[in-house]
Write a protein that holds these residues in place. Structure first.
Motif, short mmCIF file in Angstrom:
data_model
loop_
_atom_site.label_atom_id
_atom_site.label_comp_id
_atom_site.label_asym_id
_atom_site.label_seq_id
_atom_site.Cartn_x
_atom_site.Cartn_y
_atom_site.Cartn_z
N GLU A 72 -11.28 6.35 -6.40
CA GLU A 72 -10.65 6.45 -7.38
C GLU A 72 -11.03 8.32 -7.93
O GLU A 72 -11.45 8.18 -9.60
CB GLU A 72 -10.82 5.06 -7.92
CG GLU A 72 -9.93 4.78 -7.63
CD GLU A 72 -8.38 4.62 -9.30
OE1 GLU A 72 -8.64 5.29 -9.11
OE2 GLU A 72 -8.05 3.03 -8.55
N SER A 75 -9.33 10.50 -10.13
CA SER A 75 -8.92 10.14 -11.13
C SER A 75 -9.42 9.58 -12.62
O SER A 75 -10.78 9.27 -12.31
CB SER A 75 -8.38 8.43 -10.87
OG SER A 75 -7.95 7.89 -11.73
N HIS A 77 -8.15 7.59 -15.01
CA HIS A 77 -7.93 7.17 -15.53
C HIS A 77 -8.81 6.15 -16.62
O HIS A 77 -10.46 5.88 -14.52
CB HIS A 77 -6.58 5.72 -14.67
CG HIS A 77 -6.08 4.82 -15.80
ND1 HIS A 77 -6.44 3.28 -15.83
CD2 HIS A 77 -4.24 5.43 -16.50
CE1 HIS A 77 -5.94 3.15 -16.09
NE2 HIS A 77 -4.80 3.70 -16.89
N LEU A 79 -9.27 2.83 -15.41
CA LEU A 79 -9.52 1.61 -14.82
C LEU A 79 -10.56 2.50 -13.58
O LEU A 79 -11.01 1.97 -13.13
CB LEU A 79 -8.51 1.10 -14.80
CG LEU A 79 -7.75 0.72 -15.35
CD1 LEU A 79 -6.15 0.19 -14.79
CD2 LEU A 79 -8.05 -0.43 -15.74
N GLY A 105 1.17 5.31 -14.16
CA GLY A 105 1.51 3.55 -14.48
C GLY A 105 1.35 2.84 -13.10
O GLY A 105 2.12 1.75 -13.32
N GLY A 107 -1.08 3.86 -10.17
CA GLY A 107 -2.14 4.01 -9.56
C GLY A 107 -2.62 4.83 -8.40
O GLY A 107 -1.81 6.36 -8.76
N THR A 121 -0.61 -1.08 -9.18
CA THR A 121 -0.44 -2.61 -9.68
C THR A 121 0.59 -3.18 -8.67
O THR A 121 0.82 -2.17 -7.51
CB THR A 121 0.68 -1.81 -10.94
OG1 THR A 121 1.45 -1.11 -10.05
CG2 THR A 121 0.04 -0.83 -11.78
N MET A 150 -6.17 -4.77 -10.33
CA MET A 150 -6.15 -3.17 -9.22
C MET A 150 -5.69 -4.14 -7.72
O MET A 150 -6.85 -4.33 -7.37
CB MET A 150 -6.86 -2.33 -9.44
CG MET A 150 -6.57 -2.04 -10.76
SD MET A 150 -7.85 -0.16 -10.96
CE MET A 150 -9.68 -1.17 -12.00
N THR A 190 1.77 -1.55 -24.19
CA THR A 190 1.13 -1.30 -22.79
C THR A 190 1.74 -0.92 -21.69
O THR A 190 2.47 -1.42 -21.81
CB THR A 190 -0.40 -1.66 -23.04
OG1 THR A 190 -1.20 -1.64 -21.89
CG2 THR A 190 0.58 -2.94 -22.28
N GLY A 191 0.91 0.00 -20.37
CA GLY A 191 1.16 -0.05 -19.43
C GLY A 191 0.68 -0.88 -18.35
O GLY A 191 1.20 -1.42 -16.78
N ASP A 192 -0.15 -1.77 -19.50
CA ASP A 192 -1.01 -2.55 -18.27
C ASP A 192 0.58 -3.89 -18.37
O ASP A 192 2.00 -4.27 -19.01
CB ASP A 192 -1.95 -3.12 -18.99
CG ASP A 192 -2.94 -3.78 -18.19
OD1 ASP A 192 -2.77 -4.87 -17.23
OD2 ASP A 192 -4.01 -4.38 -18.82
N ASN A 240 -1.04 9.96 -22.55
CA ASN A 240 0.46 9.45 -22.90
C ASN A 240 1.01 8.80 -23.70
O ASN A 240 2.66 8.56 -23.31
CB ASN A 240 0.14 7.14 -21.66
CG ASN A 240 -0.09 7.69 -20.19
OD1 ASN A 240 0.19 8.98 -19.88
ND2 ASN A 240 -0.91 6.48 -19.91
P1 ADP Z 1 -2.11 1.74 -19.78
O1 ADP Z 1 -3.02 3.26 -19.60
O2 ADP Z 1 -1.88 1.09 -20.70
O3 ADP Z 1 -3.57 0.75 -18.49
P2 ADP Z 1 -1.42 3.06 -17.30
O4 ADP Z 1 0.61 3.50 -18.12
O5 ADP Z 1 -2.33 4.60 -17.22
O6 ADP Z 1 -1.44 2.16 -18.76
O7 ADP Z 1 -1.35 2.73 -15.98
C1 ADP Z 1 -1.17 0.88 -15.95
C2 ADP Z 1 -1.43 0.13 -15.10
O8 ADP Z 1 -1.01 1.32 -13.99
C3 ADP Z 1 -2.74 0.42 -15.13
O9 ADP Z 1 -2.71 -1.41 -15.86
C4 ADP Z 1 -3.50 -0.30 -13.37
O10 ADP Z 1 -2.57 -1.37 -12.76
C5 ADP Z 1 -2.71 0.64 -12.94
N1 ADP Z 1 -3.63 2.21 -13.00
C6 ADP Z 1 -3.01 2.98 -13.38
N2 ADP Z 1 -3.55 3.89 -13.11
C7 ADP Z 1 -4.58 3.66 -12.17
C8 ADP Z 1 -5.79 3.91 -11.62
N3 ADP Z 1 -5.55 5.18 -11.62
N4 ADP Z 1 -5.87 3.37 -9.90
C9 ADP Z 1 -5.61 2.39 -10.70
N5 ADP Z 1 -4.90 1.13 -11.09
C10 ADP Z 1 -4.30 2.28 -11.75
#
Ligand code: ADP
Ligand code: MG
Length: 292
Positions: A72, A75, A77, A79, A105, A107, A121, A150, A190-192, A240
């Motif tokens: 990670e 990344s 993100h 998360l 969306g 990982g 995901t 995750m 949300t993408g969650d 996003n």
């Molecule tokens: P959001 O920003 O609403 O959480 P995203 O579309 O960015 O939505 O991500 C959707 C899902 O994809 C996240 O909730 C997570 O589970 C997974 N995800 C995205 N990026 C990563 C990452 N770098 N590492 C792990 N999981 C990720």
């Protein structure tokens, strides 16, 4: 609309941390029927923290953490940053992986010491034919607590779980209640995953949820509501969210969010507090009354 009343309205907004880009946005805000709120970083603080680490298949927790941090590290993100931050606190060193691919969306997919590592995901695991059936109950239990889980796969085998929790902002529930009182329909997008999204939605009083929406589909969801004849605001903070912010009748960016979101939006809430939406709509109504 008289230029003077618009100027007064815009000025009043600015005094309250509500930056309105143009007269038409102030005029549009009083017509809103529907508000779509992004979850992470908009309703919540967007500062997720690791709460649970679950190693599987004989992998030691320290090794799981070491590999996940490396996976990670590159990344952006939130998360991913939660995992990296947690690892740093435990003294894990920050080496780059040999290869890194972000899958928006879903990982990340990386190579570490010649081994293939996936973090993300359930859909990411499904896409790669990685079995996770044995962990489903555990994953769902964490999600019901509003945590995002995750999944971690090493060499195509599910080898661990990471759960993170994000805190709801202080005024989110109040803002939702006030918007509803104004007769405005409130959605979360949300993408969650659905379970986590529902749990967070419930704590702030939202019953309409669009979950597992891929980044490129957020704008389409806004467009669909507009096609139903609704006047729609989108509120978001992330890269996003930018297309959805541009598609909405009124786009609100969170001031602490990304520059891309702020550029795409019509109104910026400098304080990041969702009651700013309520204030903007009231300001719009007051401005329009002065015009008529
Ligand atoms: P959001 O920003 O609403 O959480 P995203 O579309 O960015 O939505 O991500 C959707 C899902 O994809 C996240 O909730 C997570 O589970 C997974 N995800 C995205 N990026 C990563 C990452 N770098 N590492 C792990 N999981 C990720
Ligand atoms: Mg967000």
């Amino acid at each position: 609309a008289t230029p003077t009343s618009i100027m007064v309205g815009t000025g009043k907004g600015a005094e309250n941390g509500i930056l309105i880009k143009g007269a038409e946005h102030l005029e549009n805000a009083h017509r809103l029927t529907t508000i779509v709120l992004d979850k992470t970083g908009t309703i919540t603080k967007g500062e997720p923290e690791v709460t649970d680490i679950v190693p599987f298949a004989g992998l030691a927790e320290a090794e799981l953490l070491r590999l996940a941090v490396r996976a990670e590290k590159n990344s952006e993100h939130p998360l991913a940053q939660a995992i990296v931050k947690y690892g740093q606190k435990q003294g894990v060193s920050l080496n780059d992986p040999e290869s890194f691919t972000a899958i928006p969306g879903y990982g990340v997919e990386v190579t570490i010491e010649g081994k293939r590592v996936l973090v993300g995901t359930r859909k990411l695991m499904l896409k790669n034919n990685i079995e996770f059936e044995s962990a489903v109950t555990q994953i769902e239990q964490l999600e019901l607590q509003g945590k995002t889980v995750m999944l971690f796969a090493l060499e195509n085998k599910l080898s661990g779980l990471f759960a993170v929790a994000d805190t709801v902002k202080e005024h989110s529930a109040q803002a939702v209640a006030e918007l509803k009182k104004m007769g405005i329909e409130v959605w979360m997008i949300t993408g969650d995953n659905t379970r986590t999204a529902q749990a967070i939605a419930q704590t702030v009083g939202i019953t309409s949820v669009m979950a597992e929406v891929l980044p490129e589909h957020k704008a389409e969801k806004v467009e669909a509501l507009k096609k139903e004849g609704k006047v729609v605001a989108m509120v978001g903070d992330g890269i996003n969210d930018a297309p959805a912010l541009a598609t909405a009748d009124v786009g609100f960016a969170i001031g602490t969010g990304t520059d891309v979101a702020i550029e795409a939006a019509d109104i910026t809430l400098m304080r990041g507090d969702l009651t700013g939406i309520v204030a903007a709509i009231r300001l719009s109504k007051a401005t329009m009354r002065n015009i008529k």
